[in-house]
Write a protein that holds these residues in place. Structure first.
Motif, short mmCIF file in Angstrom:
data_model
loop_
_atom_site.label_atom_id
_atom_site.label_comp_id
_atom_site.label_asym_id
_atom_site.label_seq_id
_atom_site.Cartn_x
_atom_site.Cartn_y
_atom_site.Cartn_z
N LYS A 129 0.87 -1.22 0.29
CA LYS A 129 0.01 -0.52 0.36
C LYS A 129 1.04 1.70 -0.40
O LYS A 129 1.61 0.86 0.88
N VAL A 130 0.63 2.35 -0.71
CA VAL A 130 1.31 3.61 -0.66
C VAL A 130 0.44 3.90 -0.94
O VAL A 130 -0.44 4.21 -1.69
N GLY A 167 8.99 5.59 -2.15
CA GLY A 167 10.33 6.36 -1.68
C GLY A 167 11.77 6.48 -1.94
O GLY A 167 12.29 7.62 -1.73
N GLN A 168 12.07 5.24 -2.41
CA GLN A 168 13.37 5.46 -3.38
C GLN A 168 13.40 5.53 -4.65
O GLN A 168 12.58 4.93 -5.33
N VAL A 169 14.61 5.42 -4.64
CA VAL A 169 14.71 6.24 -6.49
C VAL A 169 15.80 4.51 -7.51
O VAL A 169 16.68 3.92 -6.50
N PRO A 209 0.11 12.58 -8.40
CA PRO A 209 0.35 11.56 -8.81
C PRO A 209 1.09 10.84 -8.21
O PRO A 209 1.79 11.25 -7.16
N LEU A 210 1.78 9.44 -8.08
CA LEU A 210 2.14 8.43 -7.59
C LEU A 210 4.36 8.65 -8.21
O LEU A 210 4.71 8.28 -7.33
N ALA A 223 4.11 9.64 -2.91
CA ALA A 223 3.36 11.20 -2.96
C ALA A 223 3.95 12.06 -3.75
O ALA A 223 4.93 12.37 -2.66
N ALA A 224 3.92 12.64 -3.91
CA ALA A 224 4.33 14.52 -4.73
C ALA A 224 3.99 14.79 -3.21
O ALA A 224 2.78 15.27 -2.16
N ARG A 225 5.57 15.89 -2.61
CA ARG A 225 4.85 16.79 -0.95
C ARG A 225 5.56 17.59 -2.04
O ARG A 225 5.89 18.13 -2.29
#
Length: 225
Positions: A129-130, A167-169, A209-210, A223-225
């Protein structure tokens, strides 16, 4: 167990392989770091035994590359370097256990089998889940905001990999090796096409956008912050 042994000392490797096979395990051997990394990433293993000092590529560098790619196969590090700092460095690089040379084979066998038991008793992850994006790994379904998203098998694998590394590249090389199982760059826009299709399904009809492109590095799901 199916065990990968990466050891440049041919006599030590033959001794270990013989003992492990006699204990009922299947063993494949690589004598250099580069060959070891290739085998480690191209097939599935129940455990790996990796010597720290290897020609071509250091053992800790192999482990770090595996962990960066999301490979969680248990690793027993072998090394003649036995100081506390050396052992800590091996464990921090991603090793699960560290055995100092010289060692008794009985201890090596006990340690590698203990690593396998530790993994087998862990509960497998069945959901990812993200934000409002959810993936059911057993039912092979994806839902975002209560809306089911229809994905092709390769799109599902791609999204699963991105979600596992949320969250990681994630680099193009990591995607090629872990989603397509390519160990070379096909020099095509294969990844770009699939990412574009995935965005159309996962992001297009939603405000947040995710999937993001990290210029010059790869992609990330967050998630864009």
């Amino acid at each position: 167990m199916r065990i990968l042994l990466i050891e440049d000392d041919s006599e030590a490797a033959a001794y270990m392989a013989k003992g492990l096979k006699e204990a009922g395990h299947v063993v494949d051997h690589a004598a250099t770091g580069t060959d070891g990394l290739f085998l480690a990433t191209s097939e599935r293993w129940d455990a790996m035994i990796i010597d720290r000092m290897l020609p071509g590529l250091d053992g800790l560098a192999i482990i770090q590359a595996l962990r960066a790619a999301g490979n969680t196969t248990p690793v027993l590090v072998l090394s003649a370097l036995g100081k506390v700092d050396d052992r800590v460095r091996g464990l921090k690089a991603g090793g699960d256990d560290y055995l100092v040379k010289p060692y008794a084979f009985a201890e090596l066998l006990a340690r590698i089998e203990a690593l396998s038991r530790r993994v087998s008793t862990a509960q497998p992850e069945t959901r990812l889940k993200v934000e409002d994006l959810e993936m059911d790994l057993l039912a092979r379904t994806v839902v975002r905001g209560g809306q089911e998203i229809d994905l092709q098998p390769r799109e599902f694998r791609l999204l699963e990999y991105l979600m596992r590394h949320a969250g990681q590249v994630v680099t193009r090389t990591m995607l090629l090796e872990n989603v397509w199982e390519y160990h070379f760059d096909p020099q095509t826009n294969l990844i770009d096409v699939h990412i574009s299709r995935l965005r159309q399904k996962v992001d297009k009809d939603f405000e947040l956008p995710l999937i993001h492109t990290v210029r010059g590095a790869g992609y990330t799901l967050r998630a864009a912050r």
